[in-house]
Design a protein around this motif. Structure first.
Motif, mmCIF file in Angstrom:
data_model
loop_
_atom_site.group_PDB
_atom_site.id
_atom_site.type_symbol
_atom_site.label_atom_id
_atom_site.label_comp_id
_atom_site.label_asym_id
_atom_site.label_seq_id
_atom_site.Cartn_x
_atom_site.Cartn_y
_atom_site.Cartn_z
ATOM 1 N N VAL A 40 3.815 89.304 13.541
ATOM 2 C CA VAL A 40 4.724 89.468 12.418
ATOM 3 C C VAL A 40 4.231 90.672 11.620
ATOM 4 O O VAL A 40 3.124 90.657 11.082
ATOM 5 N N ALA A 41 5.054 91.716 11.565
ATOM 6 C CA ALA A 41 4.662 92.965 10.905
ATOM 7 C C ALA A 41 5.292 93.073 9.519
ATOM 8 O O ALA A 41 6.478 92.782 9.341
ATOM 9 N N ASP A 42 4.484 93.484 8.551
ATOM 10 C CA ASP A 42 5.014 93.828 7.236
ATOM 11 C C ASP A 42 5.762 95.155 7.366
ATOM 12 O O ASP A 42 5.578 95.892 8.338
ATOM 13 N N GLN A 43 6.575 95.464 6.378
ATOM 14 C CA GLN A 43 7.310 96.730 6.377
ATOM 15 C C GLN A 43 7.066 97.458 5.061
ATOM 16 O O GLN A 43 7.181 96.853 3.989
ATOM 17 N N VAL A 44 6.731 98.732 5.142
ATOM 18 C CA VAL A 44 6.529 99.561 3.962
ATOM 19 C C VAL A 44 7.468 100.760 4.086
ATOM 20 O O VAL A 44 7.350 101.561 5.012
ATOM 21 N N MET A 45 8.421 100.856 3.160
ATOM 22 C CA MET A 45 9.399 101.946 3.182
ATOM 23 C C MET A 45 9.019 102.990 2.146
ATOM 24 O O MET A 45 8.852 102.670 0.966
ATOM 25 N N ILE A 47 9.941 105.656 -0.303
ATOM 26 C CA ILE A 47 11.101 106.096 -1.070
ATOM 27 C C ILE A 47 10.854 107.509 -1.585
ATOM 28 O O ILE A 47 11.742 108.350 -1.598
ATOM 29 N N SER A 48 9.632 107.754 -2.019
ATOM 30 C CA SER A 48 9.197 109.095 -2.435
ATOM 31 C C SER A 48 7.673 109.123 -2.324
ATOM 32 O O SER A 48 7.058 108.113 -1.987
ATOM 33 N N ALA A 49 7.076 110.257 -2.623
ATOM 34 C CA ALA A 49 5.614 110.359 -2.565
ATOM 35 C C ALA A 49 4.945 109.434 -3.576
ATOM 36 O O ALA A 49 3.783 109.073 -3.410
ATOM 37 N N GLN A 50 5.698 109.024 -4.607
ATOM 38 C CA GLN A 50 5.137 108.167 -5.649
ATOM 39 C C GLN A 50 5.660 106.739 -5.637
ATOM 40 O O GLN A 50 5.266 105.925 -6.461
ATOM 41 N N ARG A 51 6.584 106.398 -4.709
ATOM 42 C CA ARG A 51 7.189 105.057 -4.741
ATOM 43 C C ARG A 51 7.384 104.501 -3.335
ATOM 44 O O ARG A 51 7.889 105.183 -2.451
ATOM 45 N N LEU A 52 6.980 103.226 -3.160
ATOM 46 C CA LEU A 52 7.155 102.496 -1.913
ATOM 47 C C LEU A 52 7.929 101.208 -2.180
ATOM 48 O O LEU A 52 7.838 100.641 -3.258
ATOM 49 N N HIS A 53 8.665 100.754 -1.169
ATOM 50 C CA HIS A 53 9.214 99.403 -1.170
ATOM 51 C C HIS A 53 8.433 98.640 -0.110
ATOM 52 O O HIS A 53 8.373 99.066 1.051
ATOM 53 N N VAL A 54 7.820 97.525 -0.510
ATOM 54 C CA VAL A 54 6.952 96.767 0.377
ATOM 55 C C VAL A 54 7.539 95.371 0.591
ATOM 56 O O VAL A 54 7.874 94.673 -0.366
ATOM 57 N N PHE A 55 7.645 94.985 1.873
ATOM 58 C CA PHE A 55 8.120 93.662 2.272
ATOM 59 C C PHE A 55 6.996 93.051 3.104
ATOM 60 O O PHE A 55 6.648 93.589 4.163
ATOM 61 N N GLU A 56 6.414 91.943 2.624
ATOM 62 C CA GLU A 56 5.176 91.458 3.241
ATOM 63 C C GLU A 56 5.009 89.956 3.159
ATOM 64 O O GLU A 56 5.628 89.291 2.340
ATOM 65 N N ILE A 57 4.103 89.458 4.051
ATOM 66 C CA ILE A 57 3.626 88.081 3.988
ATOM 67 C C ILE A 57 2.336 88.115 3.180
ATOM 68 O O ILE A 57 1.442 88.903 3.475
ATOM 69 N N THR A 58 2.231 87.246 2.175
ATOM 70 C CA THR A 58 1.005 87.198 1.379
ATOM 71 C C THR A 58 0.214 85.910 1.594
ATOM 72 O O THR A 58 -0.972 85.870 1.271
ATOM 73 N N LEU A 88 0.590 96.238 7.374
ATOM 74 C CA LEU A 88 -0.278 95.355 8.147
ATOM 75 C C LEU A 88 0.549 94.458 9.058
ATOM 76 O O LEU A 88 1.749 94.275 8.841
ATOM 77 N N THR A 89 -0.097 93.893 10.058
ATOM 78 C CA THR A 89 0.543 92.899 10.914
ATOM 79 C C THR A 89 -0.325 91.647 10.942
ATOM 80 O O THR A 89 -1.531 91.715 10.691
ATOM 81 N N ASN A 90 0.297 90.541 11.229
ATOM 82 C CA ASN A 90 -0.408 89.267 11.315
ATOM 83 C C ASN A 90 -0.022 88.562 12.600
ATOM 84 O O ASN A 90 1.122 88.657 13.056
ATOM 85 N N GLU A 91 -0.976 87.858 13.191
ATOM 86 C CA GLU A 91 -0.730 87.024 14.361
ATOM 87 C C GLU A 91 -0.639 85.580 13.871
ATOM 88 O O GLU A 91 -1.602 85.056 13.331
ATOM 89 N N LEU A 92 0.529 84.974 14.052
ATOM 90 C CA LEU A 92 0.749 83.597 13.610
ATOM 91 C C LEU A 92 0.779 82.647 14.797
ATOM 92 O O LEU A 92 1.349 82.978 15.844
ATOM 93 N N GLY A 132 6.459 85.194 22.772
ATOM 94 C CA GLY A 132 7.067 86.381 23.351
ATOM 95 C C GLY A 132 7.929 87.180 22.390
ATOM 96 O O GLY A 132 8.444 88.233 22.748
ATOM 97 N N LYS A 133 8.107 86.706 21.187
ATOM 98 C CA LYS A 133 8.930 87.411 20.186
ATOM 99 C C LYS A 133 8.035 88.191 19.234
ATOM 100 O O LYS A 133 6.886 87.838 19.006
ATOM 101 N N ARG A 134 8.598 89.257 18.694
ATOM 102 C CA ARG A 134 7.948 90.028 17.623
ATOM 103 C C ARG A 134 8.866 89.947 16.414
ATOM 104 O O ARG A 134 10.089 89.948 16.555
ATOM 105 N N TYR A 135 8.244 89.892 15.241
ATOM 106 C CA TYR A 135 9.008 89.731 14.009
ATOM 107 C C TYR A 135 8.619 90.803 13.008
ATOM 108 O O TYR A 135 7.533 91.371 13.075
ATOM 109 N N ILE A 136 9.536 91.038 12.061
ATOM 110 C CA ILE A 136 9.259 91.997 10.993
ATOM 111 C C ILE A 136 9.713 91.393 9.669
ATOM 112 O O ILE A 136 10.748 90.719 9.604
ATOM 113 N N VAL A 137 8.901 91.599 8.635
ATOM 114 C CA VAL A 137 9.278 91.187 7.286
ATOM 115 C C VAL A 137 10.123 92.336 6.732
ATOM 116 O O VAL A 137 9.703 93.488 6.752
ATOM 117 N N THR A 138 11.314 92.024 6.290
ATOM 118 C CA THR A 138 12.220 93.061 5.826
ATOM 119 C C THR A 138 12.953 92.573 4.580
ATOM 120 O O THR A 138 12.719 91.464 4.111
#
Length: 170
Positions: A40-45, A47-58, A88-92, A132-138
């Protein structure tokens, strides 16, 4: 002036040894688990050099995980007003779990965060990965809503419910 007695000192030290540090992170897969896992992979988008959108498992089943937002913050330390995205990615384990998801806006400095719109939505969902599946946090961070969920990386189909919160519109 009061002094510590030996008893008080021992009680204080005993409390320290049973205290679980706030900085202690655990793996997504428990140490005693030996079966198959799903990625399961987190996603970091960026937006600019100073701003990110982060979607994650905590968290997974109450275990606090290292997060992409903290890894990105650390990777960017000392680089002035720019962020370095780290996803980051996590193995669940292949079993039902309660996962805590987060969608957040991350800025290069506290001043930028105070001067701009931001989002932070956190919540728990039930999730059972399949072998066998891969997942993404979005998710999405927009004016009307801030949302986060897990989806199948191959199909783009959501596999958890969506956690929704207020958007960036003020």
């Amino acid at each position: 002036m009061k002094r510590f007695t030996p008893f008080a000192a021992m009680a204080l030290l005993a409390g320290c040894t049973s205290f679980k540090s706030f900085t202690a992170f655990e793996p997504a897969t428990p140490a005693d688990y030996t079966g198959p896992t799903a990625n399961v992979a987190d996603q970091v988008m960026v937006i600019s050099a100073q701003r990110l959108h982060v979607f994650e498992i905590t968290q997974v089943d109450g275990r606090r995980l290292a997060s992409s937002s903290m890894a990105s913050k650390r990777a960017g330390e000392g680089s002035g007003m720019t962020l370095t995205p780290v996803a980051l990615t996590n193995e669940l384990p292949l079993r039902p779990a309660q996962v805590k998801l987060q969608a957040t806006t991350q800025y290069a400095s506290p001043m930028l965060a105070m001067a701009n719109t931001s989002c932070r939505t956190v919540g728990e969902v039930s999730f059972t990965p399949t072998e066998g599946k891969r997942y993404i946090v979005t998710g999405q961070i927009a004016a009307k809503a801030c949302e986060v969920w897990i989806e199948d990386a191959a199909t783009g189909q959501p596999v958890t419910e969506k956690i929704s919160g207020p958007g960036t519109e003020r």
